[in-house]
Design a protein around this motif. Structure first.
Motif, PDB file in Angstrom:
ATOM      1  N   ARG A  33      40.393   9.547  -6.771  1.00 23.28           N
ATOM      2  CA  ARG A  33      39.143   8.919  -7.199  1.00 23.28           C
ATOM      3  C   ARG A  33      39.414   7.602  -7.933  1.00 23.28           C
ATOM      4  O   ARG A  33      38.749   6.595  -7.689  1.00 23.28           O
ATOM      5  N   ASN A  34      40.395   7.615  -8.846  1.00 24.97           N
ATOM      6  CA  ASN A  34      40.696   6.422  -9.634  1.00 24.97           C
ATOM      7  C   ASN A  34      41.218   5.278  -8.775  1.00 24.97           C
ATOM      8  O   ASN A  34      40.984   4.108  -9.085  1.00 24.97           O
ATOM      9  N   SER A  35      41.927   5.608  -7.702  1.00 24.69           N
ATOM     10  CA  SER A  35      42.466   4.561  -6.832  1.00 24.69           C
ATOM     11  C   SER A  35      41.422   4.030  -5.853  1.00 24.69           C
ATOM     12  O   SER A  35      41.652   3.034  -5.183  1.00 24.69           O
ATOM     13  N   GLY A  36      40.292   4.714  -5.738  1.00 27.73           N
ATOM     14  CA  GLY A  36      39.251   4.296  -4.804  1.00 27.73           C
ATOM     15  C   GLY A  36      39.432   4.882  -3.414  1.00 27.73           C
ATOM     16  O   GLY A  36      38.648   4.595  -2.515  1.00 27.73           O
ATOM     17  N   SER A  37      40.444   5.717  -3.220  1.00 24.16           N
ATOM     18  CA  SER A  37      40.667   6.332  -1.915  1.00 24.16           C
ATOM     19  C   SER A  37      39.640   7.407  -1.606  1.00 24.16           C
ATOM     20  O   SER A  37      39.406   7.727  -0.447  1.00 24.16           O
ATOM     21  N   LEU A  38      39.030   7.969  -2.658  1.00 23.79           N
ATOM     22  CA  LEU A  38      38.082   9.071  -2.490  1.00 23.79           C
ATOM     23  C   LEU A  38      36.825   8.782  -3.289  1.00 23.79           C
ATOM     24  O   LEU A  38      36.898   8.478  -4.480  1.00 23.79           O
TER      25      LEU A  38
END
Length: 124
Positions: free
Chosen positions: A70-75
């Protein structure tokens, strides 16, 4: 008299076909249509998380927890569906994402998991 018998026979055939149709409309396992939709959504969520794991691994060289995804923007998935709880067990070379049933469920419920094979399976 022949037309009355033919009409009665046609009515019986229609009733039999209608009953067969209704029994096929009930999902396998006896769940309601709402439960069937929820399970399909959970399986789709697991596949989306698995795709995010693959993308993260390609970029960072390792798999990640749900928070890291979530934090990386992947999810972009925020939480579980219909009370299902998602959890990820990442390692350097593999991952396993599980969807466990809500504790407060009165109906029998199946948990699911997906790993790097991208195949959603029922939890044992």
């Amino acid at each position: 008299m022949k037309s009355l018998v033919a009409l009665l026979l046609a009515a019986v055939v229609c009733i039999v076909l209608y009953r067969l149709y209704l029994t096929q409309a009930v999902p396998a396992g006896g769940g309601t249509p709402h439960q069937t939709i929820a399970v399909t959504g959970v399986k789709n969520d697991l596949l989306a998380i698995a795709q995010a794991e693959r993308a993260y691994q390609a970029e960072h060289g390792a798999y990640a927890s749900l928070d890291e995804l979530r934090n990386s923007g992947s999810l972009t998935l925020s939480g579980g569906r219909d009370g299902y709880i998602y959890a990820a067990e990442p390692s350097q070379a593999t991952f396993r994402v599980t969807a466990t049933c809500p504790v407060s469920t009165t109906q029998p419920c199946t948990g699911y998991f997906v790993d790097q094979t991208m195949e959603v399976r029922a939890l044992p």
